[in-house]
Write an enzyme that holds these catalytic residues in place. Structure first.
Site, PDB file in Angstrom:
ATOM      1  N   HIS A   1       0.834  -1.213   0.000  1.00 45.31           N
ATOM      2  CA  HIS A   1       0.000   0.000   0.000  1.00 45.31           C
ATOM      3  C   HIS A   1       0.865   1.258   0.000  1.00 45.31           C
ATOM      4  O   HIS A   1       0.522   2.255  -0.637  1.00 45.31           O
ATOM      5  CB  HIS A   1      -0.963  -0.003   1.196  1.00 45.31           C
ATOM      6  CG  HIS A   1      -1.849  -1.226   1.213  1.00 45.31           C
ATOM      7  ND1 HIS A   1      -2.459  -1.681   2.346  1.00 45.31           N
ATOM      8  CD2 HIS A   1      -2.192  -2.084   0.217  1.00 45.31           C
ATOM      9  CE1 HIS A   1      -3.150  -2.785   2.060  1.00 45.31           C
ATOM     10  NE2 HIS A   1      -2.997  -3.044   0.766  1.00 45.31           N
TER      11      HIS A   1
ATOM     12  N   HIS B   1      -9.690  -1.645  -4.229  1.00 44.32           N
ATOM     13  CA  HIS B   1      -8.541  -2.066  -3.432  1.00 44.32           C
ATOM     14  C   HIS B   1      -7.622  -2.988  -4.223  1.00 44.32           C
ATOM     15  O   HIS B   1      -6.394  -2.911  -4.133  1.00 44.32           O
ATOM     16  CB  HIS B   1      -8.925  -2.717  -2.107  1.00 44.32           C
ATOM     17  CG  HIS B   1      -7.692  -2.955  -1.288  1.00 44.32           C
ATOM     18  ND1 HIS B   1      -7.084  -1.948  -0.570  1.00 44.32           N
ATOM     19  CD2 HIS B   1      -6.875  -4.032  -1.185  1.00 44.32           C
ATOM     20  CE1 HIS B   1      -5.966  -2.399  -0.046  1.00 44.32           C
ATOM     21  NE2 HIS B   1      -5.819  -3.670  -0.398  1.00 44.32           N
TER      22      HIS B   1
ATOM     23  N   ASP C   1      -3.690  -2.426  -4.928  1.00 45.33           N
ATOM     24  CA  ASP C   1      -2.655  -3.455  -4.771  1.00 45.33           C
ATOM     25  C   ASP C   1      -1.838  -3.613  -6.053  1.00 45.33           C
ATOM     26  O   ASP C   1      -0.605  -3.695  -6.010  1.00 45.33           O
ATOM     27  CB  ASP C   1      -3.301  -4.813  -4.442  1.00 45.33           C
ATOM     28  CG  ASP C   1      -3.667  -4.955  -2.977  1.00 45.33           C
ATOM     29  OD1 ASP C   1      -3.151  -4.194  -2.142  1.00 45.33           O
ATOM     30  OD2 ASP C   1      -4.478  -5.852  -2.673  1.00 45.33           O
TER      31      ASP C   1
ATOM     32  N   HIS D   1      -1.426 -10.292  -5.818  1.00 42.73           N
ATOM     33  CA  HIS D   1      -0.010  -9.920  -5.700  1.00 42.73           C
ATOM     34  C   HIS D   1       0.902 -10.832  -6.514  1.00 42.73           C
ATOM     35  O   HIS D   1       1.816 -10.370  -7.180  1.00 42.73           O
ATOM     36  CB  HIS D   1       0.441  -9.979  -4.237  1.00 42.73           C
ATOM     37  CG  HIS D   1      -0.281  -9.013  -3.359  1.00 42.73           C
ATOM     38  ND1 HIS D   1      -0.336  -7.669  -3.636  1.00 42.73           N
ATOM     39  CD2 HIS D   1      -0.976  -9.187  -2.217  1.00 42.73           C
ATOM     40  CE1 HIS D   1      -1.030  -7.064  -2.692  1.00 42.73           C
ATOM     41  NE2 HIS D   1      -1.439  -7.964  -1.821  1.00 42.73           N
TER      42      HIS D   1
HETATM   43 ZN   LIG Z   1      -3.921  -4.617  -0.248  1.00 43.75          ZN
END
Ligand SMILES: [Zn+2]
Length: 312
Positions: A80, A240, A244, A267
């Site tokens: 973040h 969100h 990311d 991710h």
């Molecule tokens: Zn996150």
């Protein structure tokens, strides 16, 4: 005028709770000279261990993105902050932290943006190097995919998630953004991490996410959002995931010129994509921007350090 590299004007300190440990973590940002990159220090370890952020150092864990060095030391929950640095175009920064993880703050990127802008951004006397995508690079994992394509100018981000949950309406699971500081700040930076009640119970039972709570995450049960304040954006979940992805793609500290699109990404896939681009010298160029004109740089100096690690 050529676009120049950036750092911050003066040091600034913040403390908060670590997501994994639930303990207090202190973090200090310090100005760094041109061509330093984003550099983390673990001040709780002897010799103040240094982590130069790069795509090769990224390991994703159950909960977050971590940087891991050759000795196996790690620094977790960097994604973040990385998104905030990307939005503010910070190329060079020292980040000192007295724990194995960054403070989670409110689970979004906005507190980091406020913190950096509170001390001001300093231009450095060196041209900013952008990473221009020259050809399409795509990665896939089961039904998930992520792709980077060339674009004339700017960085566009398109993302779609696919959750089958009563609190996530289908039409709210897709979002596109022409990435810049203002649009990111307004439309994406406040989007919080989210998790499911059943996972929280599992994680707590395994001593994970002890600092995770309704102050730094959206928590869903089988039917609804249980946070009393509700959502910050109706489509906070996809936003969100976009936050990311923006953080993950900035892990080597270079702003991109191109278009990113992804479906059900996370991710791991974002990092796979960044590594795939970096591994193919014809997939990108380092460029500067002078009076709005893109100027190709000599790429002979861009030999990536070969510190590929064995995946944990
Ligand atoms: Zn996150």
């Amino acid at each position: 005028m050529i676009i120049k590299q950036r750092t911050i004007k003066k040091p600034v300190e913040v403390s908060g709770i670590g997501l994994h440990s639930g303990k207090k973590v202190s973090m200090t940002f310090k100005p760094a000279p041109a061509n330093t990159g984003i550099v983390y220090f673990r001040t709780d370890l002897p010799n103040k261990i240094r982590f130069d952020a790069s795509a090769e150092m990224v390991r994703d864990t159950e909960l977050c993105t971590a940087l891991v060095n050759l000795q196996g030391d790690r620094i977790s929950t960097v994604e973040h902050l990385s998104a905030a640095l990307s939005a503010l175009g910070i190329d060079n920064l020292y980040i000192e932290v007295d724990a194995p993880e960054l403070p989670v703050m409110d689970g979004s990127a906005q507190p980091f943006m406020y913190l950096i802008e509170s001390v001001g951004i300093q231009e450095l006397d060196a041209p900013k190097l952008f990473m221009r995508i020259n050809k399409e690079v795509r990665v896939e994992l089961e039904d998930k995919w992520a792709v980077l394509k060339p674009a004339k100018f700017g960085f566009k981000v398109n993302l779609e998630i696919s959750f089958n949950h009563p609190a996530m309406e289908k039409s709210l699971q897709k979002f596109s953004l022409d990435f810049n500081r203002d649009r990111f700040f307004r439309e994406v930076s406040r989007a919080r991490t989210f998790c499911f009640m059943r996972d929280v119970e599992y994680m707590h039972a395994h001593n994970l996410a002890l600092g995770g709570c309704l102050e730094n995450a959206i928590v869903l049960d089988d039917y609804k959002v249980i946070n009393p304040e509700g959502l910050r954006y109706p489509n906070e979940f996809v936003k969100h995931k976009m936050l990311d992805a923006i953080g993950d793609l900035y892990m080597n500290g270079k702003s991109m010129i191109g278009e990113f699109s992804a479906y059900k990404t996370g991710h791991h896939l974002n990092n796979m994509l960044l590594r795939a681009v970096l591994a193919d010298a014809s997939a990108y160029s380092l460029v500067t921007i002078d009076d709005g004109v893109i100027v190709e740089q000599d790429n002979s100096a861009q030999v990536a350090p070969s510190k590929v690690l064995v995946t944990a």
